[in-house]
Motif scaffolding. Structure first.
Motif, PDB file in Angstrom:
ATOM      1  N   LEU A  84       0.829  -1.213   0.000  1.00 20.75           N
ATOM      2  CA  LEU A  84       0.000   0.000   0.000  1.00 20.75           C
ATOM      3  C   LEU A  84       0.858   1.257   0.000  1.00 20.75           C
ATOM      4  CD1 LEU A  84      -2.806  -1.002   2.526  1.00 20.75           C
ATOM      5  CD2 LEU A  84      -3.077  -0.607   0.070  1.00 20.75           C
ATOM      6  N   LEU A  85       1.978   1.205   0.686  1.00 19.69           N
ATOM      7  CA  LEU A  85       2.887   2.352   0.720  1.00 19.69           C
ATOM      8  C   LEU A  85       3.461   2.634  -0.666  1.00 19.69           C
ATOM      9  CD1 LEU A  85       4.135   4.375   2.744  1.00 19.69           C
ATOM     10  CD2 LEU A  85       6.087   2.814   2.933  1.00 19.69           C
ATOM     11  N   ILE A  86       3.846   1.579  -1.369  1.00 12.24           N
ATOM     12  CA  ILE A  86       4.383   1.728  -2.724  1.00 12.24           C
ATOM     13  C   ILE A  86       3.317   2.280  -3.670  1.00 12.24           C
ATOM     14  CG2 ILE A  86       5.273   0.465  -4.741  1.00 12.24           C
ATOM     15  CD1 ILE A  86       6.581  -1.481  -2.712  1.00 12.24           C
ATOM     16  N   LEU A  87       2.122   1.689  -3.621  1.00 16.30           N
ATOM     17  CA  LEU A  87       1.027   2.153  -4.481  1.00 16.30           C
ATOM     18  C   LEU A  87       0.621   3.582  -4.134  1.00 16.30           C
ATOM     19  CD1 LEU A  87      -1.205  -1.061  -4.511  1.00 16.30           C
ATOM     20  CD2 LEU A  87       0.141  -0.162  -6.419  1.00 16.30           C
ATOM     21  N   GLY A  88       0.566   3.892  -2.835  1.00 10.51           N
ATOM     22  CA  GLY A  88       0.190   5.236  -2.400  1.00 10.51           C
ATOM     23  C   GLY A  88       1.196   6.286  -2.830  1.00 10.51           C
ATOM     24  N   GLY A  99      -3.267  14.891 -17.533  1.00 11.91           N
ATOM     25  CA  GLY A  99      -3.322  14.146 -18.787  1.00 11.91           C
ATOM     26  C   GLY A  99      -4.184  12.906 -18.632  1.00 11.91           C
ATOM     27  N   LEU A 100      -4.773  12.468 -19.739  1.00 12.08           N
ATOM     28  CA  LEU A 100      -5.673  11.325 -19.726  1.00 12.08           C
ATOM     29  C   LEU A 100      -4.951  10.046 -19.304  1.00 12.08           C
ATOM     30  CD1 LEU A 100      -8.476  10.184 -20.312  1.00 12.08           C
ATOM     31  CD2 LEU A 100      -7.779   9.882 -22.708  1.00 12.08           C
ATOM     32  N   LEU A 101      -3.713   9.878 -19.797  1.00  6.12           N
ATOM     33  CA  LEU A 101      -2.946   8.680 -19.461  1.00  6.12           C
ATOM     34  C   LEU A 101      -2.735   8.558 -17.953  1.00  6.12           C
ATOM     35  CD1 LEU A 101      -1.259   6.204 -20.206  1.00  6.12           C
ATOM     36  CD2 LEU A 101       0.702   7.735 -20.547  1.00  6.12           C
ATOM     37  N   PHE A 102      -2.389   9.680 -17.317  1.00  7.99           N
ATOM     38  CA  PHE A 102      -2.125   9.644 -15.883  1.00  7.99           C
ATOM     39  C   PHE A 102      -3.419   9.513 -15.077  1.00  7.99           C
ATOM     40  CE2 PHE A 102       1.812  11.456 -17.487  1.00  7.99           C
ATOM     41  CZ  PHE A 102       2.741  10.731 -16.751  1.00  7.99           C
ATOM     42  N   LEU A 103      -4.540   9.961 -15.664  1.00 11.63           N
ATOM     43  CA  LEU A 103      -5.831   9.747 -15.025  1.00 11.63           C
ATOM     44  C   LEU A 103      -6.150   8.253 -14.982  1.00 11.63           C
ATOM     45  CD1 LEU A 103      -8.295  11.192 -13.776  1.00 11.63           C
ATOM     46  CD2 LEU A 103      -9.339  11.178 -16.063  1.00 11.63           C
ATOM     47  N   VAL A 104      -5.846   7.569 -16.066  1.00  9.99           N
ATOM     48  CA  VAL A 104      -6.035   6.115 -16.123  1.00  9.99           C
ATOM     49  C   VAL A 104      -5.115   5.432 -15.108  1.00  9.99           C
ATOM     50  CG1 VAL A 104      -5.785   4.056 -17.560  1.00  9.99           C
ATOM     51  CG2 VAL A 104      -6.778   6.135 -18.534  1.00  9.99           C
ATOM     52  N   ILE A 105      -3.869   5.907 -15.026  1.00  6.36           N
ATOM     53  CA  ILE A 105      -2.910   5.349 -14.066  1.00  6.36           C
ATOM     54  C   ILE A 105      -3.404   5.570 -12.630  1.00  6.36           C
ATOM     55  CG2 ILE A 105      -0.568   5.572 -13.132  1.00  6.36           C
ATOM     56  CD1 ILE A 105       0.359   6.196 -15.991  1.00  6.36           C
ATOM     57  N   ASP A 106      -3.966   6.763 -12.370  1.00  6.86           N
ATOM     58  CA  ASP A 106      -4.522   7.054 -11.041  1.00  6.86           C
ATOM     59  C   ASP A 106      -5.607   6.041 -10.682  1.00  6.86           C
ATOM     60  OD1 ASP A 106      -2.875   9.237 -10.994  1.00  6.86           O
ATOM     61  OD2 ASP A 106      -4.449  10.697 -11.441  1.00  6.86           O
ATOM     62  N   PHE A 107      -6.486   5.790 -11.642  1.00 16.29           N
ATOM     63  CA  PHE A 107      -7.574   4.839 -11.425  1.00 16.29           C
ATOM     64  C   PHE A 107      -7.033   3.442 -11.130  1.00 16.29           C
ATOM     65  CE2 PHE A 107     -10.453   1.586 -13.093  1.00 16.29           C
ATOM     66  CZ  PHE A 107     -11.607   1.857 -12.361  1.00 16.29           C
ATOM     67  N   ILE A 108      -6.042   3.025 -11.894  1.00 18.18           N
ATOM     68  CA  ILE A 108      -5.441   1.697 -11.701  1.00 18.18           C
ATOM     69  C   ILE A 108      -4.794   1.584 -10.323  1.00 18.18           C
ATOM     70  CG2 ILE A 108      -3.608   0.129 -12.493  1.00 18.18           C
ATOM     71  CD1 ILE A 108      -4.172   1.165 -15.346  1.00 18.18           C
ATOM     72  N   LEU A 109      -4.111   2.642  -9.895  1.00 20.05           N
ATOM     73  CA  LEU A 109      -3.440   2.633  -8.595  1.00 20.05           C
ATOM     74  C   LEU A 109      -4.449   2.603  -7.443  1.00 20.05           C
ATOM     75  CD1 LEU A 109      -0.571   5.192  -9.312  1.00 20.05           C
ATOM     76  CD2 LEU A 109      -0.307   2.745  -8.869  1.00 20.05           C
ATOM     77  N   PHE A 111      -7.512   1.412  -7.640  1.00 17.61           N
ATOM     78  CA  PHE A 111      -8.079   0.057  -7.656  1.00 17.61           C
ATOM     79  C   PHE A 111      -7.105  -0.940  -7.034  1.00 17.61           C
ATOM     80  CE2 PHE A 111      -8.655  -4.129  -9.601  1.00 17.61           C
ATOM     81  CZ  PHE A 111      -9.990  -4.361  -9.288  1.00 17.61           C
ATOM     82  N   GLY A 112      -5.808  -0.770  -7.329  1.00 16.16           N
ATOM     83  CA  GLY A 112      -4.791  -1.650  -6.759  1.00 16.16           C
ATOM     84  C   GLY A 112      -4.765  -1.580  -5.241  1.00 16.16           C
ATOM     85  N   MET A 113      -4.945  -0.386  -4.691  1.00 16.33           N
ATOM     86  CA  MET A 113      -4.958  -0.219  -3.237  1.00 16.33           C
ATOM     87  C   MET A 113      -6.199  -0.875  -2.619  1.00 16.33           C
ATOM     88  SD  MET A 113      -3.553   3.725  -2.942  1.00 16.33           S
ATOM     89  CE  MET A 113      -3.370   3.714  -1.156  1.00 16.33           C
ATOM     90  N   ILE A 114      -7.338  -0.682  -3.266  1.00 16.00           N
ATOM     91  CA  ILE A 114      -8.573  -1.305  -2.771  1.00 16.00           C
ATOM     92  C   ILE A 114      -8.455  -2.825  -2.865  1.00 16.00           C
ATOM     93  CG2 ILE A 114     -11.048  -1.603  -3.216  1.00 16.00           C
ATOM     94  CD1 ILE A 114     -11.054   1.314  -4.228  1.00 16.00           C
ATOM     95  N   TYR A 115      -7.934  -3.295  -3.999  1.00 16.63           N
ATOM     96  CA  TYR A 115      -7.759  -4.738  -4.202  1.00 16.63           C
ATOM     97  C   TYR A 115      -6.830  -5.327  -3.143  1.00 16.63           C
ATOM     98  CZ  TYR A 115      -6.415  -9.136  -6.376  1.00 16.63           C
ATOM     99  OH  TYR A 115      -6.170 -10.462  -6.613  1.00 16.63           O
ATOM    100  N   SER A 116      -5.748  -4.620  -2.812  1.00 17.28           N
ATOM    101  CA  SER A 116      -4.792  -5.093  -1.809  1.00 17.28           C
ATOM    102  C   SER A 116      -5.445  -5.224  -0.437  1.00 17.28           C
ATOM    103  CB  SER A 116      -3.590  -4.143  -1.724  1.00 17.28           C
ATOM    104  OG  SER A 116      -2.914  -4.068  -2.957  1.00 17.28           O
TER     105      SER A 116
END
Length: 204
Positions: A84-88, A99-109, A111-116
């Protein structure tokens, strides 16, 4: 009828309060740093063994479980904590870039934190429910989270609502929050654990 319903309600409230107080007691016994992980695992085990049979949930049994869970509980807790620290940290860097790309990356991160967090709840439950080594426990937790998006969603929303209510009523932090999270996770994954039991019976 009403009296029985009230009695059942009060018993459930008492179990929630009792387990949450056990969580804080055991966490303090480990000076928080070495106590939170084993305390969470202990609360899980006590509820899985006895559910709402409040007389069977004893401090003696809890203390024994806490000592047995010291190493494993901390490995699981700090393992997910580091992740969680790494993802955060990556999310912190990502949200500063437009930028749109980083917005997608934000969403993935996110989701990764919630999934963890959901996967961590699965590891606590499955480790308390089955005798399994650490590597296979992590594998089973990952499989479990991927097996049903609805279960993942139920745990995530439930935990989110518990923290939201706690934010409004701070006293729950001491008397209910952590035990409620464990009990909700247990309830939300009941159908999946029954599926695992059936498959294990098929291999027996």
């Amino acid at each position: 009828m009403v009296g029985k319903a009230l009695e059942t309600l009060f018993i459930k409230i008492w179990v929630i309060v009792k387990l949450n107080l056990f969580f804080w007691l055991f966490s303090c016994c480990g000076l928080l740093i070495a106590g939170v992980g084993p305390a969470l695992k202990t609360v899980n085990e006590l509820f899985i063994r006895h559910e709402f049979n409040y007389k069977d949930i004893t401090l003696k049994e809890g203390w024994q479980s806490f000592k047995e869970n010291m190493i494993r509980g901390n490995l699981l807790f700090y393992g997910v904590g580091i992740l969680l620290l790494i993802l955060g940290y990556n999310l912190f860097l990502s949200v500063q870039i437009q930028g749109l790309l980083f917005l997608v990356i934000d969403f993935i991160l996110v989701f990764g934190m919630i999934y963890s967090l959901v996967a961590f709840q699965y590891t606590l439950l499955l480790d308390s429910y089955y005798e399994i080594d650490l590597i296979n426990l992590i594998k089973l937790a990952v499989i479990s989270t991927l097996s049903s998006f609805m279960n993942l969603l139920k745990i995530a929303i439930g935990v989110g609502l518990i923290f939201l209510i706690t934010w409004k009523y701070k006293g729950l932090f001491l008397f209910a929050t952590f035990s409620m999270i464990q009990i909700w996770s247990f309830t939300a994954t009941r159908s999946w654990r029954q599926t695992i039991d059936q498959r294990l019976e098929g291999y027996a």
